[in-house]
Design a protein around this motif. Structure first.
Motif, PDB file in Angstrom:
ATOM      1  N   ILE A  48       0.826  -1.205   0.000  1.00  8.90           N
ATOM      2  CA  ILE A  48       0.000   0.000   0.000  1.00  8.90           C
ATOM      3  C   ILE A  48       0.864   1.261   0.000  1.00  8.90           C
ATOM      4  N   ILE A  49       1.894   1.289   0.819  1.00 10.51           N
ATOM      5  CA  ILE A  49       2.783   2.451   0.865  1.00 10.51           C
ATOM      6  C   ILE A  49       3.455   2.657  -0.487  1.00 10.51           C
ATOM      7  N   SER A  50       3.883   1.563  -1.102  1.00 13.20           N
ATOM      8  CA  SER A  50       4.547   1.646  -2.403  1.00 13.20           C
ATOM      9  C   SER A  50       3.586   2.122  -3.488  1.00 13.20           C
ATOM     10  N   GLU A  51       2.387   1.541  -3.537  1.00 14.46           N
ATOM     11  CA  GLU A  51       1.418   1.879  -4.577  1.00 14.46           C
ATOM     12  C   GLU A  51       0.883   3.303  -4.426  1.00 14.46           C
ATOM     13  N   ALA A  52       0.862   3.803  -3.196  1.00 11.23           N
ATOM     14  CA  ALA A  52       0.394   5.174  -2.963  1.00 11.23           C
ATOM     15  C   ALA A  52       1.489   6.192  -3.274  1.00 11.23           C
ATOM     16  N   ASN A  53       2.676   5.679  -3.526  1.00  8.57           N
ATOM     17  CA  ASN A  53       3.826   6.543  -3.852  1.00  8.57           C
ATOM     18  C   ASN A  53       4.128   7.532  -2.729  1.00  8.57           C
ATOM     19  N   ILE A  54       4.048   7.031  -1.495  1.00  6.59           N
ATOM     20  CA  ILE A  54       4.443   7.834  -0.346  1.00  6.59           C
ATOM     21  C   ILE A  54       5.473   7.039   0.449  1.00  6.59           C
ATOM     22  N   ALA A  55       6.007   7.629   1.495  1.00  9.67           N
ATOM     23  CA  ALA A  55       6.944   6.942   2.390  1.00  9.67           C
ATOM     24  C   ALA A  55       6.296   6.776   3.748  1.00  9.67           C
ATOM     25  N   LEU A  56       6.781   5.839   4.525  1.00  5.82           N
ATOM     26  CA  LEU A  56       6.233   5.636   5.857  1.00  5.82           C
ATOM     27  C   LEU A  56       6.304   6.916   6.689  1.00  5.82           C
ATOM     28  N   LYS A  57       7.349   7.716   6.458  1.00  3.75           N
ATOM     29  CA  LYS A  57       7.508   8.952   7.226  1.00  3.75           C
ATOM     30  C   LYS A  57       6.413   9.980   6.922  1.00  3.75           C
ATOM     31  N   ASP A  58       5.647   9.734   5.867  1.00  2.00           N
ATOM     32  CA  ASP A  58       4.544  10.645   5.523  1.00  2.00           C
ATOM     33  C   ASP A  58       3.286  10.373   6.353  1.00  2.00           C
ATOM     34  N   LEU A  59       3.289   9.280   7.085  1.00  2.00           N
ATOM     35  CA  LEU A  59       2.110   8.930   7.884  1.00  2.00           C
ATOM     36  C   LEU A  59       2.003   9.844   9.103  1.00  2.00           C
ATOM     37  N   ALA A  60       0.786  10.317   9.350  1.00  2.00           N
ATOM     38  CA  ALA A  60       0.547  11.185  10.502  1.00  2.00           C
ATOM     39  C   ALA A  60       0.165  10.387  11.739  1.00  2.00           C
ATOM     40  N   ALA A  61      -0.348   9.176  11.528  1.00  2.00           N
ATOM     41  CA  ALA A  61      -0.773   8.339  12.647  1.00  2.00           C
ATOM     42  C   ALA A  61      -1.009   6.919  12.148  1.00  2.00           C
ATOM     43  N   ILE A  62      -1.079   5.991  13.097  1.00  5.85           N
ATOM     44  CA  ILE A  62      -1.443   4.606  12.820  1.00  5.85           C
ATOM     45  C   ILE A  62      -2.705   4.313  13.611  1.00  5.85           C
ATOM     46  N   ALA A  63      -3.691   3.715  12.964  1.00  6.04           N
ATOM     47  CA  ALA A  63      -4.926   3.317  13.647  1.00  6.04           C
ATOM     48  C   ALA A  63      -5.028   1.804  13.640  1.00  6.04           C
ATOM     49  N   VAL A  64      -5.487   1.254  14.765  1.00  7.83           N
ATOM     50  CA  VAL A  64      -5.598  -0.200  14.867  1.00  7.83           C
ATOM     51  C   VAL A  64      -6.934  -0.569  15.494  1.00  7.83           C
ATOM     52  N   SER A  65      -7.465  -1.691  15.053  1.00  5.33           N
ATOM     53  CA  SER A  65      -8.698  -2.211  15.636  1.00  5.33           C
ATOM     54  C   SER A  65      -8.408  -2.663  17.068  1.00  5.33           C
ATOM     55  N   GLN A  66      -9.203  -2.185  18.018  1.00  2.55           N
ATOM     56  CA  GLN A  66      -8.905  -2.455  19.424  1.00  2.55           C
ATOM     57  C   GLN A  66      -9.596  -3.693  19.977  1.00  2.55           C
ATOM     58  N   GLY A  67     -10.525  -4.289  19.205  1.00  2.55           N
ATOM     59  CA  GLY A  67     -11.261  -5.433  19.692  1.00  2.55           C
ATOM     60  C   GLY A  67     -12.688  -5.024  20.045  1.00  2.55           C
ATOM     61  N   PRO A  68     -13.463  -6.021  20.470  1.00  2.00           N
ATOM     62  CA  PRO A  68     -13.089  -7.402  20.749  1.00  2.00           C
ATOM     63  C   PRO A  68     -12.888  -8.214  19.477  1.00  2.00           C
ATOM     64  N   GLY A  69     -12.354  -9.429  19.677  1.00  2.00           N
ATOM     65  CA  GLY A  69     -12.115 -10.279  18.534  1.00  2.00           C
ATOM     66  C   GLY A  69     -11.132 -11.376  18.867  1.00  2.00           C
ATOM     67  N   SER A  70     -10.515 -11.909  17.833  1.00  2.00           N
ATOM     68  CA  SER A  70      -9.552 -12.997  17.980  1.00  2.00           C
ATOM     69  C   SER A  70      -8.331 -12.537  18.777  1.00  2.00           C
ATOM     70  N   TYR A  71      -7.967 -13.308  19.783  1.00  2.00           N
ATOM     71  CA  TYR A  71      -6.796 -12.968  20.604  1.00  2.00           C
ATOM     72  C   TYR A  71      -5.554 -12.862  19.724  1.00  2.00           C
TER      73      TYR A  71
END
Length: 222
Positions: A48-71
């Protein structure tokens, strides 16, 4: 530009989406019985980072699913998100998994009940309005013929529990939207950006997924 990388691994769906100003611009996901999250997640991120033609350093934040769900699924997603946040020195945003699932439903009235399979007739579920206002907090509960019987409005059920719940949830106002099975990082984009705008973030060092099963521990009877 606020680029946010969204990671959803709470169910069998391993999903990654890149969003700009709250709009998904790329999403990669796959749902497999064998839980291929450990093999797929970092590949999806790199692609995704490659196809979007950006670098990881361009990210302003990371979002993650907090649950509930599979351990296991949650641990993999949160570990990856934390690693990126540490390396990039960006904030971590935690998004309610069931809200993400509910946001796939587009209705103007009634209630939405997103459900994630736990075991046997047990599910993780919550209740949302059509506008995604939470009407009941997340619970782990055993589904019976009396579940949700007090609700007179139309109830839309979504998630990977529909098939097993149809045999007991038979009221006329119950509607099962079978096409909506798993939460996706695609729907996280708006939710995570809303949190980013108000600095609603979590502590990278101490954040833990919301397993919910912790609340079911009981002492043995003597």
């Amino acid at each position: 530009m606020s680029y946010i990388l969204n990671i959803e691994t709470a169910t069998k769906n391993c999903s990654v989406a890149l969003a700009k100003e709250g709009k998904t611009i790329l999403c990669k996901e796959i749902a497999e019985e064998g839980y291929s999250h450990a093999e797929r997640l970092h590949v999806f991120i790199e692609e995704i980072i490659s196809e979007a033609n950006i670098a990881l350093k361009d990210l302003a934040a990371i979002a993650v699913s907090q649950g509930p769900g599979s351990y296991t699924g949650l641990r993999i997603g949160v570990s990856a998100a934390k690693g990126l946040c540490y390396a990039l020195d960006v904030p971590l945003i935690a998004v309610d998994t069931l809200r993400t699932l509910a946001s796939k439903v587009v209705v103007t009235d009634g209630l939405i009940v997103p459900m994630i399979d736990a075991r046997r007739m047990e599910v993780y579920c919550a209740i949302f309005s059509a506008s995604l206002e939470k009407k009941r907090e997340v619970l782990a509960e055993i589904i019976t013929e009396n579940s949700f019987e007090e609700i007179q409005e139309t109830v839309y059920f979504v998630g990977d529990c529909n098939e097993k719940c149809k045999s007991v949830l038979t009221k006329d106002n119950f509607v099962f939207l079978d096409a909506i099975k798993y939460p996706s990082a695609n729907e996280m984009s708006t939710l995570s950006f809303d949190k980013y705008k108000i600095s609603d973030t979590v502590d990278v060092a101490y954040f833990e997924p919301y397993y919910l099963k912790d609340f079911l521990i009981t002492t043995s009877k003597k």
